[in-house]
Design an enzyme around this catalytic site. Structure first.
Site, PDB file in Angstrom:
ATOM      1  N   ASP A  99       0.414  -1.112  -0.021  1.00 43.51           N
ATOM      2  CA  ASP A  99       0.312   0.049   0.067  1.00 43.51           C
ATOM      3  C   ASP A  99       0.697   1.353   0.203  1.00 43.51           C
ATOM      4  O   ASP A  99       0.414   2.163  -0.731  1.00 43.51           O
ATOM      5  CB  ASP A  99      -0.860   0.324   1.062  1.00 43.51           C
ATOM      6  CG  ASP A  99      -1.635  -1.079   0.790  1.00 43.51           C
ATOM      7  OD1 ASP A  99      -2.244  -1.260   0.119  1.00 43.51           O
ATOM      8  OD2 ASP A  99      -2.085  -1.183   1.838  1.00 43.51           O
ATOM      9  N   GLY A 100       2.078   0.981   0.734  1.00 43.11           N
ATOM     10  CA  GLY A 100       2.504   2.130   0.955  1.00 43.11           C
ATOM     11  C   GLY A 100       2.860   2.849  -1.025  1.00 43.11           C
ATOM     12  O   GLY A 100       3.278   4.516  -1.249  1.00 43.11           O
ATOM     13  N   ARG A 121       3.006   5.905  -3.003  1.00 45.27           N
ATOM     14  CA  ARG A 121       4.187   6.706  -3.636  1.00 45.27           C
ATOM     15  C   ARG A 121       3.936   7.188  -4.881  1.00 45.27           C
ATOM     16  O   ARG A 121       4.243   8.091  -5.269  1.00 45.27           O
ATOM     17  CB  ARG A 121       5.175   5.953  -3.086  1.00 45.27           C
ATOM     18  CG  ARG A 121       5.866   6.731  -1.425  1.00 45.27           C
ATOM     19  CD  ARG A 121       6.607   5.924  -1.377  1.00 45.27           C
ATOM     20  NE  ARG A 121       7.290   4.408  -1.769  1.00 45.27           N
ATOM     21  CZ  ARG A 121       7.264   3.542  -0.834  1.00 45.27           C
ATOM     22  NH1 ARG A 121       7.010   4.058   0.541  1.00 45.27           N
ATOM     23  NH2 ARG A 121       7.549   2.364  -1.012  1.00 45.27           N
ATOM     24  N   ASN A 135      -5.386   8.947   1.557  1.00 43.32           N
ATOM     25  CA  ASN A 135      -6.840   7.963   2.907  1.00 43.32           C
ATOM     26  C   ASN A 135      -7.050   9.431   4.125  1.00 43.32           C
ATOM     27  O   ASN A 135      -7.907   9.336   4.240  1.00 43.32           O
ATOM     28  CB  ASN A 135      -5.330   7.453   3.333  1.00 43.32           C
ATOM     29  CG  ASN A 135      -5.218   5.452   2.818  1.00 43.32           C
ATOM     30  OD1 ASN A 135      -6.123   5.329   2.078  1.00 43.32           O
ATOM     31  ND2 ASN A 135      -4.483   5.022   3.347  1.00 43.32           N
ATOM     32  N   ASP A 165      -3.554  14.619  20.970  1.00 42.52           N
ATOM     33  CA  ASP A 165      -2.326  14.137  20.616  1.00 42.52           C
ATOM     34  C   ASP A 165      -2.549  14.806  19.223  1.00 42.52           C
ATOM     35  O   ASP A 165      -1.985  15.024  18.332  1.00 42.52           O
ATOM     36  CB  ASP A 165      -2.086  12.676  19.856  1.00 42.52           C
ATOM     37  CG  ASP A 165      -1.448  11.776  21.737  1.00 42.52           C
ATOM     38  OD1 ASP A 165      -0.851  12.717  22.325  1.00 42.52           O
ATOM     39  OD2 ASP A 165      -0.887  11.532  21.361  1.00 42.52           O
ATOM     40  N   SER A 169      -7.043   2.298  12.701  1.00 40.39           N
ATOM     41  CA  SER A 169      -6.341   2.102  13.820  1.00 40.39           C
ATOM     42  C   SER A 169      -6.261   2.974  15.210  1.00 40.39           C
ATOM     43  O   SER A 169      -6.280   2.564  16.021  1.00 40.39           O
ATOM     44  CB  SER A 169      -4.786   2.007  13.032  1.00 40.39           C
ATOM     45  OG  SER A 169      -4.708   1.546  12.306  1.00 40.39           O
TER      46      SER A 169
END
Length: 269
Positions: free
Chosen positions: A53-54, A58, A126, A155, A171
């Site tokens: 997926d990365g 990219r 995303n 955060d 997540s």
């Protein structure tokens, strides 16, 4: 003589599986009447991304989210974006040639980041995350269509597209959204709830025409880290960040038997 049909093959890792797949396609595609572009061709009919997926993300960002259908061959881990594996290449190519596929169009999240002197824009397929520099607690005023909905402390916050609902958003405790629904999702990251601060503890899902505005609550918090699909960008002097769904469309090539919820079950449950 008819012009050859061009395909871009993008491989951004050097695992043996990725390199073998890349070499196989460079030999296979010309035999099927396609030309493999030596450099990225913006007039090509298809992008094939090899990796996980990365690598897929990219490939799109490196070439400015091109208006070309893209398909992923998974040689990575999760492979949520990918449509096939190296073992399924021949079957995929047969279906591609016969038109046994459809194009799923998705809208990225678009952010406009403004300082006192200028504004710049960026897009996340995303998600785009707003955090404090050096992992400090951040205090943000969040407005939806110019109505203040909360003063957030924690955060940070994550603004996800529908297709990104299964990525970092999931997540972080956000909701999974069917990508056929064009929405924006705000998900809090480690929100603080105390006598001093009150923040949402669950994600908020908003319609496609929503404009979300985020302002640093205190002057000394105008140095902000934006994380765009996993890539960090540090900004100073920020006065406001606005988010909306981009008008741009990413074209994902899907085989006709693709089903989003079957994919979710196989990858997550």
């Amino acid at each position: 003589m008819p012009t050859k049909k061009v395909i871009n093959i993008l491989c951004y890792n050097e695992t043996p599986s990725s390199l073998e797949t890349f070499e196989y396609l460079k030999i296979k595609l010309p035999k099927l009447g396609y030309m493999v572009a030596e450099t990225f061709d913006y007039n090509a009919e298809l992008i094939i991304s090899i990796g996980g997926d990365g690598s897929f993300l990219r490939a799109l960002h490196k070439h400015n989210l091109p208006d070309i259908p893209i398909v992923g061959i998974n040689t990575g881990n999760l492979g949520f974006f990918s449509e096939t594996t190296p073992k399924g290449i021949d079957d995929f190519l047969e279906k591609y040639i016969t038109g046994d596929y459809f194009i799923e169009e998705i809208h990225p999240v678009k952010a406009k980041i403004c300082t006192k002197n200028k504004c710049i824009e960026t897009e996340g397929i995303n998600e785009i995350v707003v955090k404090a520099n050096k992992s400090r607690t951040i205090h943000l005023s969040i407005s939806v269509n110019d109505h203040l909905i909360q003063n957030f402390s924690g955060d940070g916050i994550l603004i996800a597209s529908s297709i990104g609902s299964t990525a970092y958003n999931y997540s972080a405790g956000g909701s999974i959204v069917d990508p056929s629904l064009e929405v924006l999702q705000i998900t809090p990251l480690a929100p603080i709830n105390s006598n001093a601060y009150r923040s949402f503890t669950s994600s908020v899902i908003l319609p496609s025409n929503t404009i979300i505005k985020v302002n640093p609550e205190y002057r000394y918090e105008d140095s902000i880290l934006l994380v765009n699909d996993g890539t960090e960008h540090y900004h100073t002097g920020i006065t406001e960040i606005s988010f909306k769904l981009s008008d741009r469309k990413i074209k994902l090539l899907r085989l006709k038997d693709f089903n989003f919820w079957t994919r979710v079950i196989s990858k997550f449950l």
